[in-house]
Design an enzyme around this catalytic site. Structure first.
Site: not given
Ligand code: THU
Length: 145
Positions: A51, A60, A62, A93, A96
């Protein structure tokens, strides 16, 4: 037909996705995710979410895993495992899913929860009627390029 990795590989994907979640950088959401991407070379690439104080810059888990693989010369994604330390599975998401589609017409997607339960999906289920690299060549064919 998509290739499903043998169970030894699946166990390794689960283990690596779980381990890398410990390195997730999530001071804002407190929602760590770990991913492990398996490519046709037989190698596994782990990635976690990272983040940023400028929220939209977050990557993310993935995409982080896939980009690590691409930077090592991989091109064909076979399977992606996604771990979250909670009971509810995390489904990838939309961004991804589209990045997976770039490197696989279809692939297996394995969701893993904290209890170690798994749910097996396919990218084609998660992203039906997808737009992919091949669609660009169709338009250039039409305009005679
Ligand atoms: N996030 C992922 O890493 N992968 C996903 O498939 C969904 C969301 C992360 C992004 C962010 O750092 C946190 O999860 C909350 O959305």
């Amino acid at each position: 037909m998509i290739e499903i990795p043998e169970s030894k590989i699946i166990q390794e994907l689960i283990s690596q996705a779980r381990q890398i979640a410990a390195y997730a950088y999530t001071p804002y959401s407190h929602y760590p995710v770990g991913a492990a991407a398996y490519f046709t070379s037989g190698k596994i690439y782990p990635g976690c979410n990272v983040e940023n104080a400028s929220y939209g810059l977050t990557i993310c888990a993935e995409r982080n895993a896939i980009f690590q693989a691409i930077a090592q010369g991989e091109r064909q994604l076979v399977s992606l495992a996604i771990y979250v330390p909670q009971e509810v599975f995390a489904s990838p998401c939309g961004a991804c899913r589209q990045v997976m589609r770039e490197f696989a017409a279809d692939c297996s997607v394995i969701l893993i929860n904290q209890q170690g339960l798994t749910r097996n999906l396919k990218l084609a289920q998660l992203l039906p009627d997808s737009f992919g690299p091949g669609d660009l060549s169709k338009i250039s064919d039409q305009v005679g390029k």
